[in-house]
Design a protein around this motif. Structure first.
Motif, PDB file in Angstrom:
ATOM      1  N   LYS A  48       0.840  -1.195   0.000  1.00  0.00           N
ATOM      2  CA  LYS A  48       0.000   0.000   0.000  1.00  0.00           C
ATOM      3  C   LYS A  48       0.877   1.249   0.000  1.00  0.00           C
ATOM      4  N   LYS A  51       2.639  16.932 -10.699  1.00  0.00           N
ATOM      5  CA  LYS A  51       1.615  17.805 -11.274  1.00  0.00           C
ATOM      6  C   LYS A  51       1.660  19.184 -10.634  1.00  0.00           C
ATOM      7  N   GLU A 102       3.224  11.382  -8.165  1.00  0.00           N
ATOM      8  CA  GLU A 102       2.461  11.880  -9.322  1.00  0.00           C
ATOM      9  C   GLU A 102       1.824  13.232  -8.997  1.00  0.00           C
ATOM     10  N   ALA A 103       1.227  13.342  -7.810  1.00  0.00           N
ATOM     11  CA  ALA A 103       0.604  14.606  -7.400  1.00  0.00           C
ATOM     12  C   ALA A 103       1.651  15.704  -7.264  1.00  0.00           C
ATOM     13  N   LYS A 104       2.804  15.366  -6.712  1.00  0.00           N
ATOM     14  CA  LYS A 104       3.874  16.345  -6.546  1.00  0.00           C
ATOM     15  C   LYS A 104       4.361  16.828  -7.908  1.00  0.00           C
ATOM     16  N   SER A 152       2.164   2.022  -3.499  1.00  0.00           N
ATOM     17  CA  SER A 152       1.174   2.660  -4.373  1.00  0.00           C
ATOM     18  C   SER A 152       0.891   4.083  -3.901  1.00  0.00           C
ATOM     19  N   ASP A 153       0.906   4.314  -2.578  1.00  0.00           N
ATOM     20  CA  ASP A 153       0.703   5.669  -2.065  1.00  0.00           C
ATOM     21  C   ASP A 153       1.867   6.569  -2.463  1.00  0.00           C
ATOM     22  N   ASP A 154       3.095   6.012  -2.422  1.00  0.00           N
ATOM     23  CA  ASP A 154       4.262   6.793  -2.822  1.00  0.00           C
ATOM     24  C   ASP A 154       4.172   7.182  -4.291  1.00  0.00           C
ATOM     25  N   ASP A 155       3.696   6.245  -5.120  1.00  0.00           N
ATOM     26  CA  ASP A 155       3.538   6.550  -6.537  1.00  0.00           C
ATOM     27  C   ASP A 155       2.513   7.659  -6.738  1.00  0.00           C
ATOM     28  N   ALA A 156       1.400   7.561  -6.018  1.00  0.00           N
ATOM     29  CA  ALA A 156       0.352   8.574  -6.150  1.00  0.00           C
ATOM     30  C   ALA A 156       0.852   9.926  -5.639  1.00  0.00           C
ATOM     31  N   ALA A 157       1.594   9.905  -4.536  1.00  0.00           N
ATOM     32  CA  ALA A 157       2.129  11.153  -3.987  1.00  0.00           C
ATOM     33  C   ALA A 157       3.146  11.769  -4.943  1.00  0.00           C
TER      34      ALA A 157
END
Length: 105
Positions: free
Chosen positions: A45, A59, A55-57, A48-53
């Motif tokens: 988890k 952007k 990606e958000a960073k 996947s959270d690191d990947d999402a973070a």
């Protein structure tokens, strides 16, 4: 070859585990196995959270970069307009001075 984990297979497996480890060790083994699986799940988890973070960073950084570029463009445009206005004012003053000199002759 049939199914690997049918009820009789699981029953035999349970008896073998009970004989090998004993009744006192089974709760400890279950607890250790549960903690290991929970840690693995949390780790996956986290990935996947690191990947999402990330990606958000990314952007956010792109949006900030675009905003800064737009601001720099606007400032450069204003500076260019101010320069053109200053040059036009100086040219008008010089022309007015030349006109006064010619009228005075």
């Amino acid at each position: 070859m049939g199914e690997l984990f049918t009820a009789p297979h699981l029953l035999v497996l349970g008896v073998v585990v009970l004989v090998l480890f004993g009744g006192k060790k089974l709760p400890e083994l279950g607890k250790g196995l549960g903690e290991g699986l929970r840690g693995f799940k949390d780790g996956m988890k986290g990935i996947s959270d690191d990947d999402a973070a990330a990606e958000a960073k990314k952007k956010d950084e792109e949006a900030k970069k675009k905003e800064l570029e737009e601001k720099a463009y606007q400032e450069a445009k204003l500076a260019a307009e101010a320069r053109v206005a200053a040059e036009a004012r100086l040219a008008a003053e010089k022309k007015a001075e030349n006109d006064r000199v010619e009228v005075g002759r």
